[in-house]
Design a protein around this motif. Structure first.
Motif, PDB file in Angstrom:
ATOM      1  N   TYR A 195       0.836  -1.204   0.000  1.00  0.00           N
ATOM      2  CA  TYR A 195       0.000   0.000   0.000  1.00  0.00           C
ATOM      3  C   TYR A 195       0.872   1.255   0.000  1.00  0.00           C
ATOM      4  O   TYR A 195       1.914   1.297   0.647  1.00  0.00           O
ATOM      5  CB  TYR A 195      -0.890  -0.003   1.244  1.00  0.00           C
ATOM      6  CG  TYR A 195      -1.694   1.259   1.430  1.00  0.00           C
ATOM      7  CD1 TYR A 195      -2.913   1.432   0.791  1.00  0.00           C
ATOM      8  CD2 TYR A 195      -1.223   2.280   2.247  1.00  0.00           C
ATOM      9  CE1 TYR A 195      -3.646   2.588   0.953  1.00  0.00           C
ATOM     10  CE2 TYR A 195      -1.955   3.447   2.415  1.00  0.00           C
ATOM     11  CZ  TYR A 195      -3.164   3.590   1.770  1.00  0.00           C
ATOM     12  OH  TYR A 195      -3.885   4.742   1.931  1.00  0.00           O
ATOM     13  N   LYS A 196       0.439   2.254  -0.736  1.00  0.00           N
ATOM     14  CA  LYS A 196       1.078   3.576  -0.687  1.00  0.00           C
ATOM     15  C   LYS A 196      -0.028   4.611  -0.533  1.00  0.00           C
ATOM     16  O   LYS A 196      -1.156   4.380  -0.974  1.00  0.00           O
ATOM     17  CB  LYS A 196       1.847   3.858  -1.984  1.00  0.00           C
ATOM     18  CG  LYS A 196       3.044   2.956  -2.209  1.00  0.00           C
ATOM     19  CD  LYS A 196       3.664   3.209  -3.576  1.00  0.00           C
ATOM     20  CE  LYS A 196       4.750   2.188  -3.876  1.00  0.00           C
ATOM     21  NZ  LYS A 196       5.202   2.264  -5.285  1.00  0.00           N
ATOM     22  N   THR A 197       0.296   5.741   0.045  1.00  0.00           N
ATOM     23  CA  THR A 197      -0.697   6.802   0.207  1.00  0.00           C
ATOM     24  C   THR A 197      -1.154   7.304  -1.165  1.00  0.00           C
ATOM     25  O   THR A 197      -0.317   7.667  -1.992  1.00  0.00           O
ATOM     26  CB  THR A 197      -0.089   7.974   1.000  1.00  0.00           C
ATOM     27  OG1 THR A 197       0.334   7.494   2.264  1.00  0.00           O
ATOM     28  CG2 THR A 197      -1.097   9.095   1.189  1.00  0.00           C
ATOM     29  N   PRO A 198      -2.476   7.311  -1.427  1.00  0.00           N
ATOM     30  CA  PRO A 198      -2.959   7.838  -2.709  1.00  0.00           C
ATOM     31  C   PRO A 198      -2.758   9.344  -2.781  1.00  0.00           C
ATOM     32  O   PRO A 198      -3.039  10.054  -1.812  1.00  0.00           O
ATOM     33  CB  PRO A 198      -4.451   7.476  -2.706  1.00  0.00           C
ATOM     34  CG  PRO A 198      -4.815   7.303  -1.281  1.00  0.00           C
ATOM     35  CD  PRO A 198      -3.579   6.855  -0.566  1.00  0.00           C
TER      36      PRO A 198
END
Lengths: 20, 98
Positions: free
Chosen positions: A8-11
């Motif tokens: 996951y990465k910050t959108p």
């Protein structure tokens, strides 16, 4: 047997500029 | 508008987008602005393209199903991202169904 979850990465939304 | 879990959101009609490598480029016709979404932003954008009127909660669940992320962090960052899209008039939120 379950497929591993993806990393996951910050959108983020980045403004590139104005067409006008 | 305050986004809640049952708030449906959808892409506005005055936009066009294209995937470029890992990023998604979005043009907002009315404002004459163009934007870049990172890979995760592009994933959320693709969900909105595929399903009109998806709720914030449904998007959150999709992220939790597919990505290794804490539920609280996911909620906070998704809400922030959708707020950004709303502010730039790239999506619109409608009132939840009664």
């Amino acid at each position: 047997g379950a497929s591993p979850k993806k990393v996951y990465k910050t959108p983020r939304l980045k403004t590139l500029g104005s067409v006008k | 508008m305050f986004l809640q879990s049952d708030t449906p959101v959808q892409l506005v009609s005055s936009q066009s987008s294209s995937v470029l490598g890992e990023e998604t480029i979005v043009l907002q016709y009315e404002a004459g602005m163009y934007y870049e979404l990172n890979e995760m932003g592009g994933f959320i954008w693709s969900l909105l393209q595929a399903s009109k009127g998806m709720t914030v909660g449904q998007i959150r669940q999709k992220l939790l199903d597919e990505f290794e992320v804490d539920a609280v962090v996911c909620q906070q960052e998704l809400t922030q991202f959708l707020d950004d899209l709303l502010r730039e008039k790239l999506i619109e939120a409608t009132a939840p169904a009664p």
